[in-house]
Design a protein around this motif. Structure first.
Motif, PDB file in Angstrom:
ATOM      1  N   VAL A  22       1.053  -1.439   0.067  1.00  0.00           N
ATOM      2  CA  VAL A  22      -0.075  -0.140  -0.048  1.00  0.00           C
ATOM      3  C   VAL A  22       0.782   1.204   0.119  1.00  0.00           C
ATOM      4  O   VAL A  22       0.583   2.271  -0.742  1.00  0.00           O
ATOM      5  N   SER A  25       3.080   1.635  -3.539  1.00  0.00           N
ATOM      6  CA  SER A  25       2.034   1.528  -4.714  1.00  0.00           C
ATOM      7  C   SER A  25       1.853   2.994  -5.287  1.00  0.00           C
ATOM      8  O   SER A  25       1.740   3.787  -4.430  1.00  0.00           O
ATOM      9  N   ASP A  27      -0.781   3.832  -6.814  1.00  0.00           N
ATOM     10  CA  ASP A  27      -1.960   4.212  -6.764  1.00  0.00           C
ATOM     11  C   ASP A  27      -2.162   4.650  -5.092  1.00  0.00           C
ATOM     12  O   ASP A  27      -1.700   4.224  -4.240  1.00  0.00           O
ATOM     13  N   ALA A  29      -4.699   4.691  -2.076  1.00  0.00           N
ATOM     14  CA  ALA A  29      -5.772   3.822  -1.441  1.00  0.00           C
ATOM     15  C   ALA A  29      -6.464   4.722  -0.338  1.00  0.00           C
ATOM     16  O   ALA A  29      -5.683   5.317   0.453  1.00  0.00           O
ATOM     17  N   ASN A 123      -9.277   3.019  -5.150  1.00  0.00           N
ATOM     18  CA  ASN A 123      -8.180   3.262  -5.268  1.00  0.00           C
ATOM     19  C   ASN A 123      -7.802   4.091  -6.573  1.00  0.00           C
ATOM     20  O   ASN A 123      -8.899   3.947  -7.586  1.00  0.00           O
TER      21      ASN A 123
END
Length: 322
Positions: A22, A25, A27, A29, A123
């Motif tokens: 997480v 990443s 992306d 979250a 996301n």
């Protein structure tokens, strides 16, 4: 006891692994509750949007969404609440920490029943560059359509298929000018080969030009004559290849109706040929009496002295030159 420690260790390792994924990443979250309040946001938000996670937690996500996109964003949140088994993807403009607007694509999933999340999981990724490319493509497409619809020259597009070794050709689109000047329409020719549209003989001649352009992989120019319903039409054509992954996949042709010009040129050549023939006949018919006159003048010059002979010789010489 040993088995419990092993299980606990395994769970801790798995938790650490998820946390690392997480945090690393690209992306972002995010978890929001049912009224849109942010309860968690991953560290990736700093890289993507410039915020420290604590700056966003506790705020309503809609605060940072562009006013024109808030309704679409709220509709997606409501849809994922009503249908927990289906995800929703929405593209919105989100305010960057520097005050600018950037485009993000957010995929939402209902995790209200998950005790570990207890909210709606988003996301998100930055798609600003992609949206800019899409905008440029739309502008380019608009310019392309304007050019195609207003160009005085006729334009046509041919798809090239070389999957079986030898290239085959199918018409894809004709410009309005091409349609007006030939009587053909895009609907009539799309997906058809030159032989299907223009017949075996003329189609084979067209395909020979297309093959030459594909083989050279560079623009080529030529003059062609196509027998249309309205009569013979002579075209000056410029053909250019379009390559995809190193292969010619399309030909773009720009052609101009030069029938009137070519016919005028042909008429001028015929007139010149007739004039040359006339001049040849006249020259031949005049040379014999001219030669006689020159011979007699030379004889007179030998036998007689006269102030008029020089003028006569000059006149005869000028006639010979003409």
């Amino acid at each position: 006891m040993k088995e419990t420690e092993t299980s606990d260790t395994r769970n801790e390792n798995q938790t650490d692994r998820y946390r690392t994924l997480v945090e690393e990443s690209n992306d972002v979250a995010t978890i929001i509750d049912t009224d849109g309040t942010i309860t968690y946001v991953s560290p990736a938000v700093t890289r993507v949007l410039g915020y420290d996670p604590d700056e966003l937690v506790g705020h309503t996500g809609y605060e940072f969404v562009h006013p024109d996109d808030r309704e679409r964003n709220a509709d997606a949140v409501e849809a994922v609440r009503q249908t927990p088994d289906e995800s929703q993807t929405v593209e919105v403009r989100f305010k960057h920490a520097d005050g600018s607007w950037c485009w993000i694509e957010a995929t939402m999933r209902n995790r209200l029943g998950d005790d570990a999340i207890d909210g709606i999981l988003l996301n998100s990724r930055d798609i600003t560059e992609r949206k800019e490319q899409e905008r440029e493509l739309r502008e380019l497409a608009g310019e392309y359509e304007a050019l195609l619809n207003n160009a005085e020259d006729a334009i046509f597009f041919v798809d090239v298929d070389a999957s079986e070794g030898d290239s085959t050709f199918e018409f894809d689109r004709l410009s309005p000018t091409y349609e007006r000047q030939t009587g053909l329409t895009t609907e009539e020719v799309r997906g058809k080969s030159p032989r299907d549209v223009f017949g075996e003989k003329q189609g084979a001649e067209l395909e020979a030009n297309y093959h030459r352009c594909v083989k050279r992989r560079e623009p080529t120019s030529y003059q062609e004559e196509l027998q249309m319903d309205e009569g013979a039409r002579i075209w000056q054509t410029n053909l250019a290849p379009v390559t995809t992954d190193g292969e010619v996949t399309r030909l773009v042709g720009i052609t101009r109706n030069v029938t009137d010009r070519v016919e005028r040129e042909r008429q001028l050549r015929r007139q010149k040929e007739r004039l040359d023939e006339f001049a040849s006949v006249i020259s031949h018919d005049l040379r014999n009496p001219l030669n006689v006159a020159q011979a007699r003048t030379t004889l007179l010059d030998e036998q007689t002295e006269s102030e008029h002979l020089d003028s006569l010789v000059q006149a005869l010489d000028r006639m010979e030159a003409i």
